[in-house]
Scaffold this active site. Structure first.
Site, PDB file in Angstrom:
ATOM      1  N   GLU A 128       4.897  -5.337  -3.727  1.00 55.30           N
ATOM      2  CA  GLU A 128       5.680  -6.470  -3.945  1.00 55.30           C
ATOM      3  C   GLU A 128       5.104  -7.880  -4.306  1.00 55.30           C
ATOM      4  OE1 GLU A 128       9.068  -6.809  -1.032  1.00 55.30           O
ATOM      5  OE2 GLU A 128       9.527  -8.951  -2.146  1.00 55.30           O
TER       6      GLU A 128
ATOM      7  N   CYS B  14      12.529  -2.343   1.235  1.00 56.39           N
ATOM      8  CA  CYS B  14      11.878  -1.796   0.085  1.00 56.39           C
ATOM      9  C   CYS B  14      11.810  -0.199  -0.025  1.00 56.39           C
ATOM     10  CB  CYS B  14      10.511  -2.519  -0.280  1.00 56.39           C
ATOM     11  SG  CYS B  14      10.524  -4.037  -0.634  1.00 56.39           S
TER      12      CYS B  14
ATOM     13  N   LYS C 137      12.874  -5.694  -4.491  1.00 56.00           N
ATOM     14  CA  LYS C 137      12.460  -4.441  -3.572  1.00 56.00           C
ATOM     15  C   LYS C 137      12.498  -3.238  -3.912  1.00 56.00           C
ATOM     16  CE  LYS C 137      13.036  -8.205  -0.873  1.00 56.00           C
ATOM     17  NZ  LYS C 137      11.985  -8.983  -0.445  1.00 56.00           N
TER      18      LYS C 137
ATOM     19  N   GLN D 243      25.655  12.928   6.318  1.00 57.23           N
ATOM     20  CA  GLN D 243      26.589  13.319   5.474  1.00 57.23           C
ATOM     21  C   GLN D 243      25.896  14.471   4.717  1.00 57.23           C
ATOM     22  OE1 GLN D 243      29.164  10.153   3.409  1.00 57.23           O
ATOM     23  NE2 GLN D 243      27.515   8.739   4.174  1.00 57.23           N
TER      24      GLN D 243
ATOM     25  N   ASP E 129       4.442  -0.583  -0.724  1.00 53.65           N
ATOM     26  CA  ASP E 129       4.110  -2.124  -0.245  1.00 53.65           C
ATOM     27  C   ASP E 129       3.396  -2.274   1.044  1.00 53.65           C
ATOM     28  OD1 ASP E 129       5.887  -2.695  -2.418  1.00 53.65           O
ATOM     29  OD2 ASP E 129       7.420  -3.595  -1.209  1.00 53.65           O
TER      30      ASP E 129
ATOM     31  N   VAL F 135       6.614   0.361   3.939  1.00 59.26           N
ATOM     32  CA  VAL F 135       7.348  -0.845   4.667  1.00 59.26           C
ATOM     33  C   VAL F 135       8.114  -1.450   3.570  1.00 59.26           C
ATOM     34  CG1 VAL F 135       5.762  -0.694   6.598  1.00 59.26           C
ATOM     35  CG2 VAL F 135       5.252  -2.412   4.704  1.00 59.26           C
TER      36      VAL F 135
ATOM     37  N   LYS G 266       5.784  -4.635  -8.640  1.00 60.47           N
ATOM     38  CA  LYS G 266       7.013  -4.858  -8.570  1.00 60.47           C
ATOM     39  C   LYS G 266       7.536  -6.276  -8.186  1.00 60.47           C
ATOM     40  CE  LYS G 266       7.995  -2.518  -4.254  1.00 60.47           C
ATOM     41  NZ  LYS G 266       8.828  -3.459  -3.536  1.00 60.47           N
TER      42      LYS G 266
HETATM   43  C1  C5J Z   1       9.679  -4.887   1.682  1.00 65.14           C
HETATM   44  C2  C5J Z   1      10.423  -7.087   2.369  1.00 65.14           C
HETATM   45  N1  C5J Z   1       8.592  -4.455   1.207  1.00 65.14           N
HETATM   46  N2  C5J Z   1      11.030  -6.701   3.572  1.00 65.14           N
HETATM   47  N3  C5J Z   1       9.984  -6.245   1.601  1.00 65.14           N
HETATM   48  O1  C5J Z   1      10.315  -4.190   2.387  1.00 65.14           O
HETATM   49  O2  C5J Z   1      10.695  -8.074   2.029  1.00 65.14           O
END
Ligand code: C5J
Length: 228
Positions: free
Chosen positions: A73, A163, A133, A203, A25, A158, A130
């Protein structure tokens, strides 16, 4: 052939021939003023730090002939794939589907939906659109990865805790080994970024590994040197 990458919580057994670089994204809607990220009240300049590290790994992966995948996205122009529950959240003046300076917010085909020019896909690199997320939900990403025999994902993009994390978690449950780029991911909330990285490798690697871009670039160079 395995080229170990110094990583947390321990060296990542990197196998470039069976790994894909998945860039999540890196769209104008998240990175630039006037898009979805800004509409939610965020300071989009906080994401810029991820661009150069991603670009460095991207150049290495392309030179090594590795599979590179980009995700975006966004939603269909008629918003038929936008759940009301997602649409209603974010109660600012501008919402998904509304007009903004880069076209309709988070809608496919609009300028804001494009990947930023610095990281633009090249021919042959799949772009996964997509609606959610996670990059596996309602997409053909898993089919593409399985067809190519991919078992490991280097994840960047990001935002770290939204996402990128969702995709890492989906990938983890599907049996992929995941490494997050510590400097090739970013968040509007620096503390969330830091904690998302911690969560990934806590972990003894509950979701996977975390490493800086330079160590991945070095490993890819080593791999290319051995195979040239
Ligand atoms: C992504 C969002 N790409 N933060 N989308 O992280 O809404």
């Amino acid at each position: 052939m395995v080229v170990p990458v110094p990583a947390r919580p321990y060296d990542f057994p990197f196998d470039p021939a069976n790994a894909a670089f998945v860039i999540i994204d890196m769209q104008r809607d998240f990175m630039e003023p006037g898009g979805f990220g800004a509409a939610l009240g965020n300071d989009v300049s906080l994401l810029a730090s991820a661009i150069a590290p991603i670009s460095a790994v991207l150049d290495s992966c392309r030179a090594a002939g590795m599979l590179v995948i980009h995700t975006r996205e966004g939603h269909r122009p008629d918003l038929s794939d936008l759940p009301g529950a997602k649409h209603r959240r974010g109660r600012g003046d501008t919402r998904i589907g509304d007009d903004g300076p880069m076209g309709r917010i988070l809608v496919r085909g609009e300028a804001g939906h494009d990947i930023i020019p610095e990281l633009a896909p090249v021919a042959g690199e799949p772009v996964i659109d997509k609606p959610g997320k996670g990059a596996f939900y309602a997409t053909d990403l898993e089919t593409i990865l399985r067809q190519r025999g991919i078992t490991q994902l280097i994840l960047a993009g990001v935002t770290t805790e939204v996402c990128v994390h969702t995709t890492m978690r989906e990938a983890n449950d599907r049996g992929f080994e995941c490494l997050l780029l510590s400097d090739g991911t970013a968040s509007y909330f620096p503390e969330f970024h830091r904690m998302a990285l911690e969560m990934a490798c806590a972990q003894d690697g509950i979701f996977g590994w975390v490493a800086p871009s330079r160590d991945v670039v070095t490993a890819i160079s080593t791999y290319r040197g051995i195979n040239s």
